[in-house]
Design a protein around this motif. Sequence first.
Motif, PDB file in Angstrom:
ATOM      1  N   ALA A  16     -37.018   2.328  78.777  1.00  0.00           N
ATOM      2  CA  ALA A  16     -37.069   2.850  77.409  1.00  0.00           C
ATOM      3  C   ALA A  16     -36.599   4.299  77.357  1.00  0.00           C
ATOM      4  N   THR A  75     -33.312   5.443  75.170  1.00  0.00           N
ATOM      5  CA  THR A  75     -33.512   6.445  74.126  1.00  0.00           C
ATOM      6  C   THR A  75     -32.690   7.693  74.396  1.00  0.00           C
ATOM      7  N   ALA A  89     -39.966   5.789  75.257  1.00  0.00           N
ATOM      8  CA  ALA A  89     -39.045   6.278  74.228  1.00  0.00           C
ATOM      9  C   ALA A  89     -39.573   7.555  73.581  1.00  0.00           C
ATOM     10  N   LEU A 136     -31.895   3.328  67.544  1.00  0.00           N
ATOM     11  CA  LEU A 136     -32.213   4.225  68.647  1.00  0.00           C
ATOM     12  C   LEU A 136     -30.992   5.040  69.066  1.00  0.00           C
ATOM     13  N   ALA A 156     -40.430   6.071  67.722  1.00  0.00           N
ATOM     14  CA  ALA A 156     -40.763   5.312  68.927  1.00  0.00           C
ATOM     15  C   ALA A 156     -42.260   5.315  69.199  1.00  0.00           C
TER      16      ALA A 156
END
Length: 450
Positions: free
Chosen positions: A39, A43, A163, A284, A309
């Motif tokens: 993640a 991100t 994230a 994202l 997030a």
Amino acid sequence: MNIYTAVPSGEQVVQELPWRWKVQGRIFVIGGLGFMFDAWDVTLNGILIPLLSTHWSLTPGEAGWIGTANLIGMALGAFIWGTIADTIGRRKAFTATLLIFSLFTVLGAFSPDFLWFCVFRFMAGFGLGGCIPVDYALVGEFTPRRQRGRVLTAMDGWWPVGAALCGFVSAWLVAAFADWRLTMLVMVLPALLVFWVRRSVPESPLFLIRKGRRDEAARVIDGLVEATGAEPRAYSLPEPQAVPRFSAGSAWQQLRGVWQFNWKITAAAWALFMSILLVYYLSLTWMPRILIGAGFAEYKAFLTTAGMAAVGLLGVIAAALLVERVGRKWLLAITGPLSALVLVVVAFVVDVPTAAVFWLLVFGFVVQVAIPVLYAYVSELYPTELRGSGFGWASTFSRLGAGFGPLIFANYFWPQLGLATSFALAGGLVVLSVLWMAFFSPETRQRRLE
């Protein structure tokens, strides 16, 4: 204990063990930390696009390759590592993915030009792309059947954590040091620490059983029974089977296998993965750039994306609470299209900062109800010998869509059709995927893994 002629099977024993945080919970945490770095890295693409656009004077089309190179590497890694996990074992694949990611992330931070940066981001993505299919296969096969839906759904809780950490840490680093390289290097040391810890995780007993490695499977099962404090039972294990070696041919055999198993189910898995994650990755990858274009300062755009997030953690909790009560299919049918609709609303109000932030938080919550349910659902659709590769190939297809989708979005749809219409087209794909699932894919709630 170890009696091969008795029932129940060794698989049943593993799936009926009591849940213990020091046993299955430990594997959940170790697997989840790898997912957290996945993640963080995805991100980071959205953070790097505005930063490197300034650093190397990139056009929007060129900047789109920052995310595309990384996500295409993840797509390749997802099917290769998923197949490796089904061929040579979950544990070996489990430990190698983060090491490769860490090495090429360091190289990427010291890239001499944009071309080399994209090459290194591709290779880092290749390593990290194996985390999702391998981690879900391993955690799912150690988790008792009664808790499996909640645990696999809760696995996605690591995603908003990673994230959000990426957004908050990057915003601070950019404000304090104005150096994009630090946003990459800051995550390498903890990733290497997680790699070292992963070496202590045992091989999946379900994998060992399927490969005919009965003595090893018996030792792992007996250890699990003892560690969880369960009552020892006699169990049966199948006769040894031939173990194929990993090769390019075996990878394509696994691909044929997931389609021959049930083409309608595989089509549903691929369509759901591609469409729902396309909506998420569009937001994202480009939301920081979209917010900056709407007048947000860089650090505020990064913080807003991080907040989007972070609120997703509440979505994961909601998914974990609802997944066994409502079922996988109903949750996906509601939250998948709804997340796309909310993103269209964001496009209409992006010039109003308060409204944009509010609807982005709503989007972050809804989409993170859908995604963990999706991961849990697809990981349960396939038998043990296809679980890693079935999930991996679906993840590959989604990464291809997520890689090229934002690139096409930035070059064609967004400039020609506008932001809202472009998001609405992505939402239409989600609706079609949900309809296919409704008719051709089974509910897996409380179903035994086999």
